[in-house]
Scaffold this motif. Structure first.
Motif, short mmCIF file in Angstrom:
data_model
loop_
_atom_site.label_atom_id
_atom_site.label_comp_id
_atom_site.label_asym_id
_atom_site.label_seq_id
_atom_site.Cartn_x
_atom_site.Cartn_y
_atom_site.Cartn_z
N ASP A 57 17.98 32.75 18.05
CA ASP A 57 18.99 32.71 19.11
C ASP A 57 18.56 31.79 20.25
OD1 ASP A 57 20.48 34.48 17.64
OD2 ASP A 57 19.90 36.25 18.83
N GLU A 58 17.26 31.77 20.52
CA GLU A 58 16.73 30.90 21.56
C GLU A 58 16.96 29.43 21.20
OE1 GLU A 58 12.53 30.93 23.95
OE2 GLU A 58 12.39 30.47 21.81
N GLN A 59 16.65 29.07 19.98
CA GLN A 59 16.86 27.70 19.53
C GLN A 59 18.34 27.32 19.61
OE1 GLN A 59 15.13 27.53 15.61
NE2 GLN A 59 13.02 27.53 16.36
N ASP A 60 19.21 28.24 19.19
CA ASP A 60 20.65 27.97 19.22
C ASP A 60 21.12 27.78 20.66
OD1 ASP A 60 20.69 28.20 16.49
OD2 ASP A 60 21.42 30.27 16.47
N PHE A 61 20.60 28.57 21.59
CA PHE A 61 21.01 28.47 23.00
C PHE A 61 20.72 27.08 23.55
CE2 PHE A 61 19.75 28.55 27.46
CZ PHE A 61 20.89 29.10 28.06
N PHE A 62 19.48 26.60 23.35
CA PHE A 62 19.13 25.28 23.89
C PHE A 62 19.85 24.17 23.15
CE2 PHE A 62 15.36 27.69 25.43
CZ PHE A 62 15.47 27.39 26.78
N ALA A 63 20.05 24.34 21.83
CA ALA A 63 20.74 23.30 21.06
C ALA A 63 22.19 23.17 21.50
CB ALA A 63 20.65 23.63 19.58
#
Length: 625
Positions: free
Chosen positions: A265-271
């Motif tokens: 979810d963290e990766q998706d947020f920044f992406a």
């Protein structure tokens, strides 16, 4: 380099049995996590490890430093450590020996239990003695992190009133290490003025050379806030960079959201929200960055690591500070004494009225044609006596230095005597009193040096005789010129007044400014008397400077002979005669060992074992690399 990091980790293990103060003597590279309570420190650490393993709850949960060593687990590592378990992640505490914890819930419980055991036995709220935990995992990179109690502003009712200061002192003990990287954890939505972690980091790292800022809970930054400026370093000045991460919310932890899902979810947020800088932020990037940073610190440190271990027991010596004979010669004699002596004004407190009175008294009924010898001797003796004060001050400075030597000799040379505090105290007192009394007699000696100059004024001294003859000749020439025609004088020296005319002009000026009574004042000096005053000043100044040179040369010799050399030659004999007198031994055993020695011996043995273990680790560096 990964192998060298593991060597550093093993050295840290070797020093785990000694106190934090002793540990500071070997400044090993490590990453220190600093942040306020509820800043998200635990979430960051757990996200790096990939497991929930830290105690949670309200109030102060972390009450002891946790030194967390992360070691990447592969076949080579299993073989080196002799692990039989096939688990992909497990932990091991230094205080439980070789016991392996595969269940991370048990690791959390052991951290809590060990904290309680220590703080309750010591009856303290926080304890500086670290808990050491090593986690072996296939998903971590080699790192050493130190988790510390969270900074607070207001103590709770059941906490000591100085708990804030206790925590700050504990944190500073770790981040003062110049080989440490400061991981300053701060909620991203917090006002810049309230970022306690960064404020504390600046105290020991004002330029931010070894500080990396981590903004947690970045998904909670309000719209309208210039988040990119925050992350670019335009506001927060740290040289190691700024990384934003996303923490699991308390509800997500309660609902058992896994760290793997949180990372996704963290990766998706920044992406999605910051696609152009997404590859610069997140827990994975943070872990890689920390590994790279600690590699650099370890590499820089490795060149001096062996030297630090082998030279540990040399002690702290300030080679830039003069002491003993060097300080007496270069600082006291050549600097302080010279400055004090030559700052004494030859004509200080010697005004025209005093000189005229001396000349008149020496002349009697007949006005003098020149400077009377008796008046000169009376005045110059008075001025020479003013040199006594700086000479006495010089004796005092040498006495102070010898007293310092007495104390430092006992500290540096007579370490064995420090085991016996009564012997130590007696020796210091006897030696100090001996030096003090010797200094008192030396003061009389330096007074004698000055007084012999006062007793005999040698007007036949070659340098003074030449100066005196030159002044008399100049004085005679001035009087001869004044016997001729005034117009001729002015023609010879247009626009200039000679010596006598200058004094006349001064008298005329004073006369015009005086009232009728003052003009007829018999005490007022005549032109001839003013001429003699000027000559007297020149003669006194010349002779005074000659005596100054003699005193500057003689007084240090007298001090060395009467105080320094006498102390060196006689102090040992005096100590032997006085140390065991009945007055010194009455009522106690002077050879009774200090109670602190046992504790010191225990710590020294622990340090010795740690140093030997560290040396073994260093011996294997080349092989491991």
């Amino acid at each position: 380099m990964e192998a060298l990091i593991r060597v550093v980790n093993r050295i840290q293990d070797a020093f785990s049995g000694i106190g934090i103060d002793e540990m500071k003597a070997i400044d090993l590279p490590q990453i220190v996590v600093v942040g306020a309570q509820s800043a998200g420190k635990s979430s960051v650490l757990e996200s790096i490890v990939g497991q929930d393993f830290l105690p949670r709850g309200g109030g102060m949960v972390t009450r002891r430093p946790l030194v967390l060593q992360l070691i990447h687990l592969d076949d080579k590592t299993r073989k080196r450590y002799g692990f039989q378990t096939t688990d992909k992640q497990f932990g091991r505490f230094s205080h439980t020996g070789d016991k392996i914890y595969s269940n991370f819930d048990e690791i959390r419980d052991e951290i809590k239990n060990e904290t309680d055991r220590s703080t309750e036995s010591k009856k303290v709220t926080i304890d500086s003695d670290p808990i050491r935990l090593t986690i072996f995992s296939e998903i971590v990179t080699d790192l050493t992190l130190v988790d510390l109690p969270g900074l607070i502003k207001v103590p709770l009712p059941d906490q000591p009133v100085d708990i804030e200061d206790q925590i700050k002192t504990l944190v500073l003990n770790f981040i003062e290490n110049s080989n440490s990287v400061i991981l300053a954890v701060t909620p991203a939505y917090e006002d810049m003025a309230n970022m306690e972690a960064l404020k504390l980091a600046r105290q020991v790292d004002p330029d931010g050379q070894r500080t990396i800022a981590v903004f947690t809970k970045f998904d909670r930054v309000e719209d309208g806030v210039n988040a990119r400026e925050m992350l670019s370093g335009g506001i927060i000045k740290v040289k190691l960079g700024i990384i934003a991460v996303i923490n699991r919310a308390p509800s997500e932890v309660t609902n058992n959201k896994t760290i793997a899902d949180a990372r996704k979810d963290e990766q998706d947020f920044f992406a999605n929200k910051y696609p152009d800088i997404a590859d610069q932020h997140g827990t994975k990037v943070l872990s890689q960055r920390l590994n790279k940073l600690i590699n650099g610190f370890v590499q820089a440190y490795s060149a001096t690591l062996s030297g630090n271990v082998e030279d540990f027991d040399i002690g702290d010596n300030d080679d830039d500070e003069f002491m003993g004979g060097a300080r007496i010669s270069q600082h006291i004699f050549q600097n302080a004494f010279a400055q004090s002596l030559f700052s004494v004004d030859a004509l200080g407190d010697l005004d025209v009225k005093t000189i005229v009175a001396a000349i008149r008294s020496a002349s009697g009924l007949i006005p003098p044609l020149s400077v009377p010898a008796k008046a000169f001797q009376r005045l110059v003796k008075r001025q020479i006596k003013r040199m006594i004060s700086p000479c006495i001050d010089c004796v005092g400075l040498v006495n102070d230095e010898l007293q310092r030597c007495v104390r430092s000799c006992n500290d540096n040379i007579m370490d064995e005597l420090m085991k016996y505090p009564q012997v130590y105290e007696n020796m210091v007192n006897i030696a100090s009193e001996f030096v003090r009394k010797t200094a008192e007699s030396t003061e009389e000696d330096v007074k004698f040096v000055v007084n012999i100059q006062v007793a005999y004024i040698d007007c036949t001294h070659p340098a003074f005789s030449q100066e005196k003859e030159a002044l008399l000749q100049k004085h005679s020439s001035a009087k001869s010129e004044n016997t001729g025609d005034g117009s001729q004088k002015q023609a010879a020296s247009p626009g200039k007044l000679n010596f006598r005319e200058a004094i006349k002009a001064r008298l005329n000026q004073e006369s015009q400014s005086c009232g009728p009574d003052e003009k007829n004042d018999p005490e007022k000096p005549s032109v001839r008397e003013l001429e003699n005053v000027e000559m007297m000043k020149c003669l006194v100044s010349k002779y005074f400077s000659l005596v100054q040179e003699v005193v500057y040369d003689t007084v240090p010799k007298a001090i060395v002979h009467s105080l320094v050399a006498h102390t060196r030659e006689k102090l040992n004999q005096h100590l032997l005669a006085e140390l065991y007198t009945p007055a010194m031994t009455k009522g106690f055993d002077i050879l009774e060992e200090a109670k602190e020695i046992t504790e010191k011996r225990t710590k020294s043995l622990a340090m010795s074992r740690a140093l030997k273990e560290a040396t073994k680790c260093l011996d294997g560096v080349c092989h491991n690399i």
